[in-house]
Design an enzyme around this catalytic site. Structure first.
Site, PDB file in Angstrom:
ATOM      1  N   SER A 141      90.651  88.426  11.231  1.00 42.53           N
ATOM      2  CA  SER A 141      90.903  89.142  10.099  1.00 42.53           C
ATOM      3  C   SER A 141      92.526  89.429   9.895  1.00 42.53           C
ATOM      4  CB  SER A 141      90.175  90.658  10.290  1.00 42.53           C
ATOM      5  OG  SER A 141      90.095  91.242   9.291  1.00 42.53           O
ATOM      6  N   ASP A 146      85.104  86.153   7.921  1.00 39.68           N
ATOM      7  CA  ASP A 146      85.816  87.117   8.888  1.00 39.68           C
ATOM      8  C   ASP A 146      85.206  86.784  10.253  1.00 39.68           C
ATOM      9  OD1 ASP A 146      87.117  89.087  10.243  1.00 39.68           O
ATOM     10  OD2 ASP A 146      86.759  90.613   8.766  1.00 39.68           O
TER      11      ASP A 146
END
EC number: 3.1.1.3
Length: 825
Positions: A265, A424
């Protein structure tokens, strides 16, 4: 009647006005008379007096002159009470000073200010019993043993004992509680680390003939591999990821940044910036380019948001993030970033598909994936950004999809296709510890934790440890283990909330964990672009939190950094030695007018892609890379952990294995199929005129070499020594044929235009183009150290017992006798 002439009436009250009077009056109302009230009051006082007398009489009896034990006990109690309560003022002052220095540490802007406040706080804090936290006696004994061995002065004894017993966590000296709130490393641990570092430098800088350069380098590689590596892991956290900037900046300033950096992320953004920049560029970025960290685009109006959510399924458009990452990392791939900086970058992504496991992208698993593409995929949190497709460079350097598109419904036969998308990585693998352990021999992790659902829990755990003691800390750890266990049970049973359970079932902490102390204001702006002031605030939070962990990091990584420094220095010395040998060989050949003695250093394994991409070189690549390494090393400190620059350009720059010629592929097949008897390998003498096979030795060639020998036997007699050359050129369409002679192997390069033509003889001897055949070893990482050691052993055997002969060139081909002692199937 006039009102003004009226008489005034004073206020009056019924009953007594005082509290005591009202109480007595109230009591009289419920009693028959005042005498009854006096009798009741007397009985009450008498009752309590008798009880007090019965209670106090035993203590009063202690003061009797005939009871000295009682008098002594009373005096002791009085002294304890006086001592206890007379120091209240002093303790209050100490508590106030501790609070003052803690506030100074929380607001410090430079490390000097923070260190001064920490030093003063350490003076005001009672010292802990260090022997309860680590084996102090074991560390002392090991330190005395090392000092005694150094005084004896035997380098081989030092190497032998250090190779046998050198571990990171000796006597539990990496205990996090031991370094909590400390400015410096404990004295005995610091002396032990300094002693080990001193002895490693002794081995590295020794000039005696007792140890060769290859032996020292092999020792350092093996010891470092056994000791293990450190990795820095940066978690997710949206805009809270600016906290990671302060963590990385502190490690860079103190030269403690590990070579292995991984994240997911927003942590992957900081990792990509760090892994694609040199030390000066990193310092410049931290000082001048923080404003470029703009993660999100402008949301716009309500209708545009609704339209984006309905069409893309995401709140933000990811093009803003892609443009920012392109500006920060260009179009570098994982392999190119590793070749340029020496740092290993890892980025985690996970797939929306149910049965596809998450991946940790790095220069080994996905070398030609473009970094900005991997980072955007790792930042694609569901609902915030749409899932992304990975992009990579093809053989020509064009940006293409990493995975080919596939049919969505092959049974129906529809022609619609879509590429594999990724999102993610923090959803499943926020901290890729297991992957780094398997690939890069990592056994120590520094974690920067800024996830909004994890950081508050870790802060609460620290508060419980600080105010509740060790037992309360163990209870908090037990609760954490129970939560993870229940989440794993939810995943095993396949409940619908499995996605939420994955967030809490992961590993949260490392060996050293830096937790962000986020505020409610920061949580409220978690999906907004932070302003420059907010970026600076988060970065300062990261710096201050990392300053508290510097003692633990220095203690855990001190020996590892010393090993990295020694390996970097020895690699630099080896490059200088090889450059000097090549220069001396070229000078000697040109002076005597003879052909050069070029060697092909073949190991007992297939060389990696990064090493073998050399067939299109013009002969000056080694010198250019050596010069670049010299300039790079002179411009920065060799003490950092990433000075192990490679000796060859990456396959993405020189063409690589995907651009090999047909003749080069044939030559690789030949090297793999060679089968040389061990007696032949050991029988070579150091003189070029010595026989290839010793008396009584045997030689069993492979079928491929026999066929090659029979094919070129008719042309071998017409090949003589040509003009002075240092190397040969193998181009597209040429044929490379091997042949065994009396003093080695002959590699005949048959030109493309001469294929199918009879041998003409020595009519027109041409000067071949210059290209070197020797391949310097690219410095191996920790995952291939054992193979690298075999290469070093082969090199040593080559120096001791190989026979080198000259190179010849003709119209029909060019002969390259190669030492048989270094080619082993």
């Amino acid at each position: 009647m006039d009102i003004s002439n009226e008489a005034s009436v004073d206020p009056f009250s019924i009953g007594p006005s005082s509290i005591m009077g009202r109480t007595i009056a109230f009591r009289v109302l419920f009693c028959r008379s005042m005498s009854q009230l006096r009798r009741d009051l007397f009985r009450f006082l008498l009752h309590w007096f008798l009880r007090f007398k019965l209670t106090v009489s035993p203590f009063v009896s202690w003061f009797h002159p005939r009871n000295p034990q009682g008098i002594l006990a009373v005096v002791t109690i009085i002294a304890f009470v006086l001592k206890r309560y007379t120091n209240v003022k002093i303790k209050a002052e100490m508590a106030y000073r501790r609070k003052f220095w803690r506030n100074m540490m929380r607001t410090a802007l430079t490390y000097e200010e923070w260190a001064h406040a920490a030093k003063m706080l350490e003076k005001e804090t009672p010292k802990m019993n260090e022997s309860d936290l680590y084996d102090e006696e074991l560390v002392k004994n090991k330190l005395q043993e090392l000092r005694h061995r150094r005084q004896e002065g035997s380098l081989r004894d030092i190497m032998f004992c250090m190779r046998a017993d050198l571990v990171r966590n000796l006597g539990n000296m990496c205990n996090s509680e031991l370094h909590k709130g400390r400015l410096q490393v404990p004295r005995h641990i610091k002396e032990y680390i300094d002693e080990v570092s001193t002895q490693l430098r002794m081995v590295c800088n020794s000039d005696s003939e007792e140890l060769s350069l290859e032996e020292k380098l092999s020792f350092m590689h093996e010891t470092r591999h056994a000791f293990g590596r450190t990795a820095l892991l940066l978690s997710g956290g949206a805009s809270l990821g600016a906290f990671h900037v302060g963590v990385v900046r502190t490690l860079v300033e103190h030269k403690l940044l590990p070579r292995i950096i991984a994240g997911s992320s927003v942590g992957s953004i900081i990792c990509a910036v760090v892994a694609s920049r040199s030390w000066p560029e990193l310092q410049s970025f931290f000082e001048n380019s923080l404003h470029s960290l703009q993660f999100f685009d402008q949301l716009g109006g309500v209708f545009s948001i609704v339209k984006r959510v309905m069409t893309q399924g995401a709140l933000h458009d990811i093009r803003q993030l892609q443009c920012m990452l392109r500006n920060l990392t260009s179009n570098l791939t994982f392999q190119e970033a590793y070749d340029m900086t020496g740092r290993i970058l890892g980025i985690t992504v996970c797939s929306p598909r149910k049965h596809e496991p998450p991946r940790c992208l790095n220069y080994l698993t996905s070398p030609h994936v473009v970094i900005w593409s991997a980072v955007t995929a790792s930042c694609a949190f569901p609902g915030l950004f749409e899932a992304q497709e990975l992009m990579a460079k093809d053989r020509s350097g064009e940006i293409v999809p990493y995975h080919p598109p596939f049919n969505l419904d092959p049974e129906v036969g529809t022609k619609s296709s879509s590429g594999r998308r990724w999102r993610d990585g923090s959803l499943e693998v926020d901290l890729p510890m297991m992957q780094l352990k398997e690939l890069f021999n990592v056994n120590h992790f520094i974690v920067s934790q800024a996830n909004p659902h994890i950081a508050p829990l870790l802060r609460l755990k620290d508060l419980v440890r600080a105010y509740g003691g060790r037992f309360a800390a163990k209870l908090a750890h037990l609760v954490e283990m129970e939560v993870k266990h229940r989440c794993n049970q939810v995943l095993e049973l396949g409940f619908p909330l499995g996605g939420l359970a994955k967030l809490f079932a992961q590993e949260w902490e490392g060996d050293v964990t830096v937790v962000m102390p986020a505020t409610l204001a920061q949580y409220s702006k978690i999906i907004q672009n932070p302003t420059h002031v907010e970026l600076q605030k988060a970065a300062n939070q990261g710096r201050r939190c990392t300053w508290e962990k510097l003692s633990a990091i220095k203690s855990n990584c001190g020996i590892e950094l010393a090993l990295d420094d020694s390996v970097a220095i020895l690699n630099h010395m080896r490059r200088l030695k090889k450059s000097a040998e090549r220069a001396a060989t070229a000078t000697s050949s040109s002076h005597h007018g003879l052909a050069s003695t070029t060697r092909f250093n073949a190991s007992r394994r297939i060389p990696s892609w990064n090493v073998l991409a050399r067939e299109n070189s013009t002969g000056s690549l080694d010198d250019l890379v050596t010069d670049n390494n010299l300039h790079a090393s002179s411009g920065r400190n060799l003490s950092d952990s990433e000075t192990e620059s490679v000796e060859l350009s990456s396959w993405t720059r020189t063409g690589g294995p995907l651009m090999r010629t047909a003749s080069a592929n044939k030559f690789i097949d030949f090297v793999q199929s060679l089968d040389i008897d061990i007696a032949l390998v050991r029988g070579f003498s150091s003189s070029p005129n010595s026989p290839a096979v010793p008396p009584g030795g045997s030689f069993t060639p492979s079928p491929r070499s026999i066929a090659a020998h029979s094919d070129i036997e008719s042309n071998s007699n017409s090949n003589n020594l040509g003009t002075s050359t240092s190397s040969i050129t193998v181009t597209e369409g040429d044929l490379l044929q091997p042949e065994r002679t009396s003093n080695g192997f002959v590699l005949n390069v048959v030109k493309r235009e001469n294929l199918g033509m009879p041998s003409i003889g020595n009519q027109n001897t041409e000067l071949p183009e210059s290209v070197q055949l020797d391949i310097p070893e690219k410095e191996m990482d920790c995952s291939s150290v054992s193979e690298h050691e075999e290469d070093d052993n082969d090199n040593e055997e080559e120096h001791n017992g190989s026979s080198l002969v000259t190179v010849s060139s003709e119209d029909s081909g060019l002969q390259e006798p190669v030492s048989g002692s270094v080619i082993d199937a």
